[in-house]
Each structure stands twice: as C-alpha cells, then as structure tokens.
Design a protein around this motif. Sequence first.
Motif, PDB file in Angstrom:
ATOM      1  N   SER A 183      -6.277 -14.190  -3.801  1.00 49.05           N
ATOM      2  CA  SER A 183      -5.556 -12.974  -4.146  1.00 49.05           C
ATOM      3  C   SER A 183      -4.307 -13.248  -4.942  1.00 49.05           C
ATOM      4  O   SER A 183      -3.559 -12.330  -5.251  1.00 49.05           O
ATOM      5  N   GLY A 184      -4.077 -14.510  -5.310  1.00 49.80           N
ATOM      6  CA  GLY A 184      -2.832 -14.833  -5.984  1.00 49.80           C
ATOM      7  C   GLY A 184      -2.644 -14.109  -7.286  1.00 49.80           C
ATOM      8  O   GLY A 184      -1.533 -13.792  -7.671  1.00 49.80           O
ATOM      9  N   ASP A 229      -9.870  -7.121  -5.385  1.00 50.26           N
ATOM     10  CA  ASP A 229     -10.117  -8.402  -4.710  1.00 50.26           C
ATOM     11  C   ASP A 229      -9.801  -8.357  -3.223  1.00 50.26           C
ATOM     12  O   ASP A 229      -9.446  -9.374  -2.628  1.00 50.26           O
ATOM     13  N   ARG A 230      -9.841  -7.162  -2.649  1.00 46.23           N
ATOM     14  CA  ARG A 230      -9.532  -6.959  -1.221  1.00 46.23           C
ATOM     15  C   ARG A 230      -8.175  -7.549  -0.857  1.00 46.23           C
ATOM     16  O   ARG A 230      -7.940  -7.969   0.284  1.00 46.23           O
ATOM     17  N   THR A 289      -0.180  -4.359  -0.001  1.00 45.37           N
ATOM     18  CA  THR A 289      -0.648  -5.745   0.051  1.00 45.37           C
ATOM     19  C   THR A 289      -0.793  -6.267   1.480  1.00 45.37           C
ATOM     20  O   THR A 289      -1.213  -7.403   1.660  1.00 45.37           O
ATOM     21  N   ASP A 290      -0.459  -5.459   2.470  1.00 45.16           N
ATOM     22  CA  ASP A 290      -0.631  -5.882   3.855  1.00 45.16           C
ATOM     23  C   ASP A 290      -2.112  -6.115   4.127  1.00 45.16           C
ATOM     24  O   ASP A 290      -2.933  -5.213   3.932  1.00 45.16           O
ATOM     25  N   PRO A 291      -2.514  -7.305   4.554  1.00 50.87           N
ATOM     26  CA  PRO A 291      -3.941  -7.619   4.702  1.00 50.87           C
ATOM     27  C   PRO A 291      -4.687  -6.667   5.627  1.00 50.87           C
ATOM     28  O   PRO A 291      -5.825  -6.280   5.340  1.00 50.87           O
ATOM     29  N   TYR A 330      -8.593  -2.321   6.053  1.00 53.48           N
ATOM     30  CA  TYR A 330      -8.981  -1.010   6.574  1.00 53.48           C
ATOM     31  C   TYR A 330      -9.470  -0.103   5.451  1.00 53.48           C
ATOM     32  O   TYR A 330     -10.505   0.563   5.561  1.00 53.48           O
ATOM     33  N   LEU A 331      -8.734  -0.071   4.328  1.00 54.19           N
ATOM     34  CA  LEU A 331      -9.123   0.773   3.204  1.00 54.19           C
ATOM     35  C   LEU A 331     -10.440   0.307   2.585  1.00 54.19           C
ATOM     36  O   LEU A 331     -11.281   1.122   2.196  1.00 54.19           O
TER      37      LEU A 331
END
Length: 323
Positions: free
Chosen positions: A112-113, A215-216, A234-236, A241-242
């Motif tokens: 995810s970078g 990219d989830r 950006t909270d994993p 959840y989304l």
Amino acid sequence: MTDEPGPAERALYLAAVRSGGRLLPEDLAPADRPALAALVARGLLTPTATGWTAASPRAVGDRIGFHLRTRAVRLLRYAERLPGTLGPLARAYDEARHPGAGANRPSGAVDSGAVDSGAGTVDDVAEVRRRIAELVSECRQEVLAAQPGPRPVEGLRTVLAQDLSLLRRGCSLRTVYQPAALADPAVQSQVALRTGQGAQVRVLAEPYERMLVFDRAVAVIPADEERGRAVFLTDPTTVAYLAAQFERDWARATPAGRHLDPPSVTTVRIGRLLARGLTQRAVATRLGVSERTVAAHISRLRDRYGAHTLFHLGWQLRGERHD
C-alpha cells in the motif's frame, strides 16, 4: 496556427480559385494580408513571380495528415517509454514518502506504500479530484468503485485515459452501478471502452453507498450529500470494512450485459406512457394488450432502472428522452 483555415483564409482561397487559380497583388486589400500569409504558410497558396497560385487542398491535406500521423506515432512511443524513464524517480518518491516500504511485509499482503494519499477530509473539489487521480496513477493491484445514481458522461470521458492506463498496467477495476446509470447510451459507450480493456462492471438495483477503495489500503467516501467534500481513509480496519461492504454488494449485483441490451419496441412504448403518468390499466387499454403483458414489461423496466414501485419507475422515466 489552427489545423483548419479560418473564414478569412477560406474566402481568400476561394477568390483565388474563382480568378483561375491565381491572385495578383492588385487583387488584395490591406486587410487580406494576414489571411494571405496564413494560406502561404499552410501551402494552399504558392508564391510566383507575379503573385500567388492556388495549390490542391487534397495534396496539402495528405501532406499535413502524414506529418500529423508521424508525430502521433512519436508521441505514442514516447508515452510508452515515459513510465520506464520516470521509474527511478517514482521509486525514489515512494521511498521518501514511505521509508522501508516493502521490508518486513507479511507474505501476500498488498503493497500500500504507493497509494497513501493522506487521511482526512478534503473540502476542495479540485483537490479531491487531484488526489483521486494520484491514487489511480499509483494503484498497483485493484480499484473497487461503488457508484450509485446517474453517472455524468463528461466525468467518465474525463477520466477515461487514466482508467485505461490503470487497466493496461494489469490492475483490476471493478465498478458497481445502479440500473439508471446505464440507461444513457453515451454512458454505455464509456462503460464498453473500459470493459473492452478488462474492467468488470455489475449492476445493483438497490441503494448502496458511494465509495472508492484503492489496493485495499485507501478508501474515499463522500463527506456530504453534494459530494463537494470527501474523506480519505487509511485506517486498515475501516478500509477492510468498506471493502467487505463492496464485496457484499458485488456478490448481489448482476453483470452489466443484462442491462445494456436494448429494450423491445413494446417495452419502450410502455415506458413512454408510464412517463406521461398513465396507470398500468390505462397503458394496457391504450395499446390493446392485457394487463398481464403490461405487467411483464413493467417488471423488465423495474429491473433495468432499479425501481421498486410504479411511481418510482414513472419518475425515473420522466428524465429519459423519448423521441
């Protein structure tokens, strides 16, 4: 200089043609000088010892067309080389923003970078679009898009190039629309341009929330009903959840091909009458068919437009063009 002669240039060229294909200095007024210079530059008038001679527009068009096609090929080759040329700079940019990206990452995890555009609420529409464009350009694996309501075709045209670039890089693009969005032939054409390059599109005839997931790792949702503001998340846990919500809607949606097939003539006629406010019985009487037949066509229209009631269907059809 534009690719086509302007009105003054056309008028002067036609005057030369009517004069036997020649222009003499005494035929010109001072105001004709700019048009004359432009025609000479284009090659439509050729200077001679006594004046100017008209050249064949076909020959000029072929010559200009050849140069434009040659230039287009050069630009396409440049566009293909550009990502590789800028690759070292892009990697340095990613490393500066995310030091150590790629190290100590669990096997199978999404990198995810390259898509962290910064969390928070953005109030400026232009800035929202800029950040989304950046996320698309830096996406490495997939984009999930839930797009309820009608889709402005101009907006789709604006982002077509970046969507196609995303797909050509091997990324996945999955989009959920509502039936009303695909009622516009122009929107259908835009969707076909994307599906032709591998994008997947489904249709869900029920309410759902608008979102984009990259990219989830980054999700974008509206911050207000007018969609002038957006929240970048950006909270994993929140992003996961989304993404799960999207997968739930995707599983219930149907392939877009079922909604892109044109309706029958009878279905179109029934839709027109419903849009004028006629009841199911009145439509059957007007067309001389049974109410059961009308009900079957109405059911197809409801599926196509995602309408749950006859009133809702009639209201949606009022916005359609019925030539």
